[in-house]
Design an enzyme around this catalytic site. Structure first.
Site, PDB file in Angstrom:
ATOM      1  N   HIS A 162      -3.027 -10.505 -18.869  1.00  0.00           N
ATOM      2  CA  HIS A 162      -2.862 -11.717 -19.143  1.00  0.00           C
ATOM      3  C   HIS A 162      -2.050 -12.146 -20.535  1.00  0.00           C
ATOM      4  CE1 HIS A 162      -7.091 -12.351 -17.276  1.00  0.00           C
ATOM      5  NE2 HIS A 162      -6.237 -12.562 -16.509  1.00  0.00           N
ATOM      6  N   LYS A 166      -0.166  -9.052 -22.989  1.00  0.00           N
ATOM      7  CA  LYS A 166       0.997  -8.773 -22.613  1.00  0.00           C
ATOM      8  C   LYS A 166       1.467  -7.731 -23.770  1.00  0.00           C
ATOM      9  CE  LYS A 166       2.259 -12.273 -19.421  1.00  0.00           C
ATOM     10  NZ  LYS A 166       1.556 -11.856 -18.286  1.00  0.00           N
ATOM     11  N   THR A 189       2.462  -7.797 -11.773  1.00  0.00           N
ATOM     12  CA  THR A 189       2.776  -9.198 -11.551  1.00  0.00           C
ATOM     13  C   THR A 189       4.046  -9.904 -12.396  1.00  0.00           C
ATOM     14  OG1 THR A 189       1.039  -9.980 -13.250  1.00  0.00           O
ATOM     15  CG2 THR A 189       0.353  -9.872 -10.849  1.00  0.00           C
ATOM     16  N   GLY A 190       4.595 -10.966 -11.978  1.00  0.00           N
ATOM     17  CA  GLY A 190       5.948 -11.483 -12.599  1.00  0.00           C
ATOM     18  C   GLY A 190       6.215 -11.056 -14.005  1.00  0.00           C
ATOM     19  N   THR A 191       5.854 -11.827 -14.819  1.00  0.00           N
ATOM     20  CA  THR A 191       6.519 -11.467 -16.304  1.00  0.00           C
ATOM     21  C   THR A 191       6.148 -10.150 -16.771  1.00  0.00           C
ATOM     22  OG1 THR A 191       6.044 -14.101 -16.760  1.00  0.00           O
ATOM     23  CG2 THR A 191       6.476 -12.511 -18.613  1.00  0.00           C
ATOM     24  N   SER A 217       4.143 -13.990 -10.065  1.00  0.00           N
ATOM     25  CA  SER A 217       3.320 -14.051 -11.350  1.00  0.00           C
ATOM     26  C   SER A 217       1.943 -14.523 -10.638  1.00  0.00           C
ATOM     27  CB  SER A 217       3.658 -15.447 -11.976  1.00  0.00           C
ATOM     28  OG  SER A 217       3.305 -16.612 -11.568  1.00  0.00           O
ATOM     29  N   GLY A 218       0.873 -14.272 -11.503  1.00  0.00           N
ATOM     30  CA  GLY A 218      -0.517 -14.418 -11.260  1.00  0.00           C
ATOM     31  C   GLY A 218      -0.889 -15.870 -10.508  1.00  0.00           C
ATOM     32  N   ASP A 223      -1.631 -11.514  -8.053  1.00  0.00           N
ATOM     33  CA  ASP A 223      -3.085 -10.943  -8.036  1.00  0.00           C
ATOM     34  C   ASP A 223      -3.552 -10.650  -6.574  1.00  0.00           C
ATOM     35  OD1 ASP A 223      -3.380 -10.856 -10.836  1.00  0.00           O
ATOM     36  OD2 ASP A 223      -3.858 -12.872 -10.837  1.00  0.00           O
ATOM     37  N   HIS A 250      -5.899 -19.704 -12.774  1.00  0.00           N
ATOM     38  CA  HIS A 250      -5.976 -19.263 -11.502  1.00  0.00           C
ATOM     39  C   HIS A 250      -7.209 -18.187 -11.425  1.00  0.00           C
ATOM     40  CE1 HIS A 250      -3.806 -16.546 -14.008  1.00  0.00           C
ATOM     41  NE2 HIS A 250      -3.818 -15.707 -13.340  1.00  0.00           N
TER      42      HIS A 250
END
Length: 293
Positions: A162, A166, A189-191, A217-218, A223, A250
């Site tokens: 999250h 990070k 996931t993404g970032t 991304s989430g 996810d 999300h």
């Protein structure tokens, strides 16, 4: 070491249910470590009825869940005044379609374990992995039956964090870059995936090759994409640094991934905090040293 123990009804309903598969595989490790297992009523009764852990004084009975047994585990993970009422973590074998797995006390048990840096273990694979990790860190000889959990070369690892976590994920990956690079494949996931790739490239990873395969991304479904890999048994380990202090827009997607992990309970290991990820990395290193000594 004191560990809370609970299992949804499905996981102790038959002779080959998840709770008993775990106990058959790990009874010697439980005894070696002299774990105190503080088991919620129905889980405790099922173990006794099955004739498992016979004569083991470390098995303690708590009230039934409907009488507050799981709530008491939550309070003792946080810690109460008496030294005898403090748990070092929890094993909660979850049936993802059992409504009780989403009751407030069940959600709180995980949240408080994450907040306090204690293990929250929700699958048979995670429980077997953790027992072997703690055995090796206690100086005991590796159990060959647990080799598959400590052979990353044939596995896929998911790395997810999250926003507030990070930085912790990057620090963990930087400290244990060589270990994580042993996995056959890494996904994220993404970032988080992008920042991990930038870290890897700064460490000499080939610039034209992603260290982490990035999904969405989430919030955009990453996810769910990783959950699909877990369900197909193409992702064996998830390191998911959750931020327990914020509401998550999300939430359903996050729960989807968590449910996927518990659906394939014998095949997926999940780690949910930096403290537990660090402990796992130490266990991996200790076991590797013993296997090559």
């Amino acid at each position: 070491m004191r560990i809370g123990l609970a299992a949804n009804r499905l996981h102790h309903a038959t002779e080959d249910a998840a709770l008993f598969r775990w106990l058959r595989a790990c009874e010697s490790g439980i005894r070696d470590l002299q774990l105190d297992l503080h088991a919620v009523g129905r889980t405790h009764d099922a173990i006794v009825a099955a004739g498992m852990l016979g004569g083991y004084r470390g098995l303690k009975r708590y009230p039934y869940g409907r009488e507050g047994g799981l709530m008491k585990l939550v309070a003792e993970v946080v810690g109460l005044e008496e030294d005898t009422r403090r748990l070092d973590g929890a094993i909660y074998l979850i049936d993802p379609v059992d409504p009780s797995s989403t009751f407030p006390e069940a959600v709180a048990l995980k949240r408080q374990c994450v907040i306090h840096g204690k293990p929250f273990i929700s699958t048979v694979a995670s429980a077997r992995d953790w027992i072997e990790q703690e055995r090796v860190l206690a100086g005991l000889e590796p159990d060959p039956a647990a080799d598959r959990f400590f052979s990353p070369e044939g596995q896929t690892l998911a790395l997810i964090a999250h926003d507030a976590m990070k930085a912790a994920m990057l620090a963990f990956a930087g400290e244990h870059f060589d270990l994580l690079s042993r996995f056959a494949r890494r996904v994220g996931t993404g970032t988080t995936g992008q920042r991990l790739n930038e870290l890897a490239w700064s460490r000499g990873w080939p610039a034209d090759t992603p260290w982490v395969h990035r999904y969405e991304s989430g919030p955009l479904g990453g996810d769910a994409q990783i959950a699909d890999r877990v369900l197909e048994k193409r992702c064996q380990r998830v390191v998911f640094f959750e931020d327990p202090h914020v509401a998550r827009q999300h939430e359903a997607d996050i729960q989807l991934l968590e449910r996927a992990v518990t659906t394939v309970t014998d095949d997926a290991v999940c780690t949910t905090s930096p403290a537990m990820a660090q402990r796992w990395a130490e266990g991996m290193a200790a076991r590797a040293r013993r296997r090559t000594a």
